[in-house]
Design an enzyme around this catalytic site. Structure first.
Site, PDB file in Angstrom:
ATOM      1  N   ARG A 132       1.038  -1.405  -0.272  1.00 49.47           N
ATOM      2  CA  ARG A 132       0.079  -0.086  -0.046  1.00 49.47           C
ATOM      3  C   ARG A 132       1.389   1.489   0.229  1.00 49.47           C
ATOM      4  O   ARG A 132       0.171   2.309  -0.458  1.00 49.47           O
ATOM      5  CB  ARG A 132      -0.569  -0.352   1.287  1.00 49.47           C
ATOM      6  CG  ARG A 132      -1.741  -0.919   1.379  1.00 49.47           C
ATOM      7  CD  ARG A 132      -3.158  -1.585   2.735  1.00 49.47           C
ATOM      8  NE  ARG A 132      -2.389  -2.026   3.674  1.00 49.47           N
ATOM      9  CZ  ARG A 132      -2.849  -2.901   4.251  1.00 49.47           C
ATOM     10  NH1 ARG A 132      -3.895  -1.706   4.620  1.00 49.47           N
ATOM     11  NH2 ARG A 132      -2.260  -2.701   5.673  1.00 49.47           N
ATOM     12  N   GLN A 133       2.090   1.111   0.433  1.00 52.06           N
ATOM     13  CA  GLN A 133       3.182   2.529   0.505  1.00 52.06           C
ATOM     14  C   GLN A 133       3.954   2.276  -1.406  1.00 52.06           C
ATOM     15  O   GLN A 133       4.733   1.853  -1.147  1.00 52.06           O
ATOM     16  CB  GLN A 133       3.920   2.443   1.392  1.00 52.06           C
ATOM     17  CG  GLN A 133       3.360   1.868   2.522  1.00 52.06           C
ATOM     18  CD  GLN A 133       4.563   2.164   3.708  1.00 52.06           C
ATOM     19  OE1 GLN A 133       5.653   2.626   3.539  1.00 52.06           O
ATOM     20  NE2 GLN A 133       3.875   1.625   4.853  1.00 52.06           N
ATOM     21  N   LYS A 236     -15.676   6.469  -0.246  1.00 52.92           N
ATOM     22  CA  LYS A 236     -15.702   7.316   1.012  1.00 52.92           C
ATOM     23  C   LYS A 236     -15.113   8.465   1.468  1.00 52.92           C
ATOM     24  O   LYS A 236     -14.196   9.536   0.369  1.00 52.92           O
ATOM     25  CB  LYS A 236     -14.603   5.469   2.073  1.00 52.92           C
ATOM     26  CG  LYS A 236     -13.513   5.389   1.479  1.00 52.92           C
ATOM     27  CD  LYS A 236     -13.153   4.370   1.400  1.00 52.92           C
ATOM     28  CE  LYS A 236     -11.735   3.589   0.834  1.00 52.92           C
ATOM     29  NZ  LYS A 236     -11.075   2.504   1.055  1.00 52.92           N
ATOM     30  N   ASP A 266      -7.795  -4.594   6.248  1.00 51.10           N
ATOM     31  CA  ASP A 266      -6.475  -4.736   7.414  1.00 51.10           C
ATOM     32  C   ASP A 266      -8.168  -4.457   8.020  1.00 51.10           C
ATOM     33  O   ASP A 266      -8.332  -6.043   9.433  1.00 51.10           O
ATOM     34  CB  ASP A 266      -6.388  -3.940   6.964  1.00 51.10           C
ATOM     35  CG  ASP A 266      -5.110  -3.550   8.293  1.00 51.10           C
ATOM     36  OD1 ASP A 266      -5.320  -3.946   9.044  1.00 51.10           O
ATOM     37  OD2 ASP A 266      -4.253  -2.450   7.810  1.00 51.10           O
ATOM     38  N   THR A 267      -8.491  -3.328   8.993  1.00 50.25           N
ATOM     39  CA  THR A 267      -8.790  -3.038  10.257  1.00 50.25           C
ATOM     40  C   THR A 267     -10.487  -3.547   9.906  1.00 50.25           C
ATOM     41  O   THR A 267     -11.487  -3.636  10.719  1.00 50.25           O
ATOM     42  CB  THR A 267      -9.285  -1.657  10.947  1.00 50.25           C
ATOM     43  OG1 THR A 267      -9.028  -0.944  10.011  1.00 50.25           O
ATOM     44  CG2 THR A 267      -7.546  -1.301  11.054  1.00 50.25           C
ATOM     45  N   ALA A 268     -11.180  -3.692   8.765  1.00 47.55           N
ATOM     46  CA  ALA A 268     -12.596  -4.119   8.380  1.00 47.55           C
ATOM     47  C   ALA A 268     -13.453  -2.936   8.656  1.00 47.55           C
ATOM     48  O   ALA A 268     -14.543  -2.618   8.479  1.00 47.55           O
ATOM     49  CB  ALA A 268     -13.063  -5.314   8.991  1.00 47.55           C
TER      50      ALA A 268
END
Length: 372
Positions: A132-133, A236, A266-268
């Site tokens: 993602r980076q 979003k 990831d954290t949902a």
């Protein structure tokens, strides 16, 4: 004593084959051909061992004998017990949490193989950490995905096999190393399709604009089964990293079974917020199809309490025993085994990038059973 090596043919003129045919032919000829090449399959860590064992089972060969441990001060200890001179080594290692530990293990295994005079080293990365980076969003920050590619090439990796890497341009970060980025949808979609009722109206939902291509690919596969679907996109507004504020939906989702398609969770926070928003706006049911179940922090609790009916994930990352029952894990061992077979035998890997199309519900059920 059981050998940890297999032999595979080197036939560069062979045509590309779908997953089933590739594995069936490799099994029937005993992975042997006119020019025999020794192949060694290694699990880079205990976290990757279940998937590596599944790949080995598909290829009908044992895993290599290697110890990955720790010294008393926490430093990583690597010991390969097989003679690896002139072999084609495949190291299966997901750089999942703890990402830095798994990444260092991978680098040390690759350097150990390189110093032991192997013929080639293929890093099989079901999950590519730091993906993602992939660009600079502000001043004085690293492009970590590019740096990881640099590390792997400098260590001596000669080929990379990945599954649904977060951004396609990451393949270009490897300047001298070919990258095969496979699609887990080949294995995931049949399972999702088995949950679709014949009279349901389907809407494929992309969680952001960047995932539209993946959602359209999913739609194309459904069309092969005469399952018509529409496309919607959620927009979003992030308050900060890992926290989502308001959310809007573009598309008609009223009275439809919405299937959210994404490459990772990831954290949902986004996933559960999307599901809640879709239900509030009139969706009849919400299912998710996610490749990489990172599931950090409160992810499992959020999914368990969410309005999601099912969440289908691949086994590119080990699933916690505390995962709620609505999370269904599908193995990609067949896909990766077929890719390894293609690479060793010189056949085209391109057929494995495509979603397989079959024409009947019985064939669809058979495909999902093979992936279980």
């Amino acid at each position: 004593q059981e050998t940890c090596f297999a032999t595979m043919s080197d036939s560069p003129n062979a045509r590309s084959q779908p997953i089933d045919e590739q594995l069936e032919n490799a099994s029937s000829r005993g992975l042997a051909g006119p020019e025999k090449r020794q192949v060694l399959l290694l699990a880079g860590s205990d976290a990757s061992r279940p998937l590596a064992a599944g790949i080995a089972k598909q290829l009908k060969m044992p895993l290599g004998n290697m110890d990955v441990g720790r010294f008393s001060d926490g430093e990583i200890r690597i010991k390969i017990h097989d003679n690896v001179r002139n072999v084609d080594a495949f190291v299966v290692q997901s750089t999942c949490p703890p990402v830095n530990e798994h990444l260092m293990e991978l680098l040390l295994v690759v350097r150990t193989l390189k110093r032991s005079n192997v013929r080639s080293i293929t890093a099989v990365l079901p999950y590519f950490g730091y993906a993602r980076q992939d660009r600079k969003m502000e001043a004085r920050v690293p492009i970590s995905a590019s740096d990881i590619a640099l590390f792997l090439e400098a260590a001596g990796v000669t080929r990379v096999v990945s599954v649904d890497v977060h951004c396609g341009q990451i393949q270009g970060f490897f300047h001298n190393t070919p990258v095969d980025n496979l699609s887990a949808m080949v294995e995931l979609v049949p399972h999702v399709c088995n949950k679709i009722q014949l009279d349901e109206k389907i809407c494929i939902v992309s969680p952001d604009a960047g995932g539209v291509a993946r959602a359209k690919e999913f739609m194309d596969f459904l069309n092969a089964y005469d399952i018509n679907s529409e496309l919607a996109i959620t927009i979003k507004h992030r308050v900060q990293a890992g926290q989502v504020g308001d959310m809007n939906v573009v598309g008609n989702i009223v009275g439809k079974h919405c299937i959210i398609v994404d490459d990772m969770c990831d954290t949902a926070g986004t996933l559960c917020k999307s599901a809640d928003t879709l239900i509030e706006l009139g969706a009849s049911k919400v299912t998710a199809c996610i490749t990489h179940p990172v599931f950090s922090g409160p992810a499992l609790q959020r999914i368990g309490a969410s309005k999601l009916a099912n969440v289908f994930v691949a086994d590119t990352i080990p699933l916690s025993p505390q995962a709620p029952e609505k999370i269904v894990q599908v193995s990609v061992s067949r896909l990766l085994a077929a890719a390894i077979s293609c690479i060793c035998e010189g056949t085209s890997v391109s057929s494995l990038f495509k979603l397989r199309r079959v024409g009947s519900q019985s064939d669809l059920k058979k495909l999902s059973e093979q992936s279980s």
